[in-house]
Design an enzyme around this catalytic site. Structure first.
Site, PDB file in Angstrom:
ATOM      1  N   SER A  80       0.835  -1.199   0.000  1.00  0.00           N
ATOM      2  CA  SER A  80       0.000   0.000   0.000  1.00  0.00           C
ATOM      3  C   SER A  80       0.866   1.243   0.000  1.00  0.00           C
ATOM      4  O   SER A  80       1.981   1.255   0.554  1.00  0.00           O
ATOM      5  CB  SER A  80      -0.898   0.007   1.241  1.00  0.00           C
ATOM      6  OG  SER A  80      -1.515   1.268   1.420  1.00  0.00           O
TER       7      SER A  80
ATOM      8  N   TYR B 183      -1.038  -0.585  10.251  1.00  0.00           N
ATOM      9  CA  TYR B 183      -1.193  -1.013   8.861  1.00  0.00           C
ATOM     10  C   TYR B 183      -0.048  -0.476   8.010  1.00  0.00           C
ATOM     11  O   TYR B 183       0.545  -1.217   7.218  1.00  0.00           O
ATOM     12  CB  TYR B 183      -2.540  -0.519   8.328  1.00  0.00           C
ATOM     13  CG  TYR B 183      -2.805  -0.835   6.876  1.00  0.00           C
ATOM     14  CD1 TYR B 183      -3.204  -2.112   6.491  1.00  0.00           C
ATOM     15  CD2 TYR B 183      -2.677   0.144   5.893  1.00  0.00           C
ATOM     16  CE1 TYR B 183      -3.466  -2.403   5.158  1.00  0.00           C
ATOM     17  CE2 TYR B 183      -2.927  -0.138   4.563  1.00  0.00           C
ATOM     18  CZ  TYR B 183      -3.324  -1.414   4.195  1.00  0.00           C
ATOM     19  OH  TYR B 183      -3.574  -1.706   2.881  1.00  0.00           O
TER      20      TYR B 183
END
Length: 248
Positions: free
Chosen positions: A144, A157
């Site tokens: 990501s 995350y």
């Protein structure tokens, strides 16, 4: 005669019950791969596998929690028993809780790391022997843009995805030249995991050079490129599929 890009290959795909993982599974199957689909949501996972099989593809749904070591060992044993193998591994599972990192509980921190990073290691470790036996392999890790440009409240995350980026390079070095390992740095993509509404998506997309957020099909097309022989000279690399966000 036209040969499909992934003919006679096996692909194991985690996080395959919806969104990017499901789209990757469908694209890989359409290009001739036999796909083994992993996720905890058994109902959704079987729906994806059934759709692929009805379309003439070859899909097996294998429900499992990819963050648990023993589950990967059981999958490996199942594959050997059924005469299956692995030429391509797509690590795509994730879990996150969006709060400032100082408010994150020990349990949420650990859950994020277990699903979003540890599962990538476990899957790679268990599938590498199949690839070495077949003298070929491609690992595609879905990361990501949060690992490069973290937004507020993405906390663990973003940290986990940073670990994914490093793991991908380590795999590329340790198992070259037989196994290639690459990373897709995904930006904002319209998937079920994108909780914000259409107005927010349009506003966010308007700030990107591409003029919109991405589609799961576009990440799947990038994964297909990295999984196939079309990228045979690419390993240890990151491909940004982010609509240009990283250059703004």
């Amino acid at each position: 005669m036209v040969t499909s890009l992934l003919s006679n290959q096996y692909a194991v795909i985690s996080g395959a019950s919806q969104g990017i993982g499901a789209e990757i599974a469908k694209v890989f199957a359409s290009e001739g791969a036999a796909v083994i689909l992993l996720a905890r949501n058994e109902t959704n996972l079987r729906q994806v596998a059934d759709e692929i099989n009805r379309s003439g593809g070859n899909a097996i749904a294998y429900p499992m929690d990819v963050s648990i070591t023993d589950n990967w060992r059981k999958l490996s044993a199942f594959m050997k028993k059924k005469g299956l193998s692995c030429d391509i591994l797509v690590n795509n599972a994730y879990w996150r809780k969006l709060v400032p990192i100082g408010q994150l509980s020990d349990e949420d921190w650990q859950q994020t790391l277990d699903v979003t990073l540890k599962s990538y290691f476990l899957g790679s470790r268990e599938m590498i022997p199949f690839m070495l036996e077949r003298n070929r392999g491609s690992i595609v890790n879905i990361s990501s843009l949060q690992s490069h440009i973290p937004e507020p409240s993405f906390g663990a995350y973003a940290v986990a995805k940073g670990g994914v980026d490093a793991l991908s390079r380590v795999l590329a070095r340790d198992y070259a030249p037989v196994i290639r390992s690459n990373t897709i740095i995904a930006g904002a993509v319209d998937t079920p995991g994108f909780a914000e509404g259409d107005d927010f998506k349009r506003e966010l997309g308007s700030r990107l050079p591409a003029g919109r957020i991405g589609y799961a099909s576009e990440i799947a097309a990038t994964a297909l490129f990295l999984a196939s022989s079309q990228s045979s000279f690419i390993t240890g690399s990151e491909i940004h599929a982010d609509g240009g966000r990283s250059i703004t």
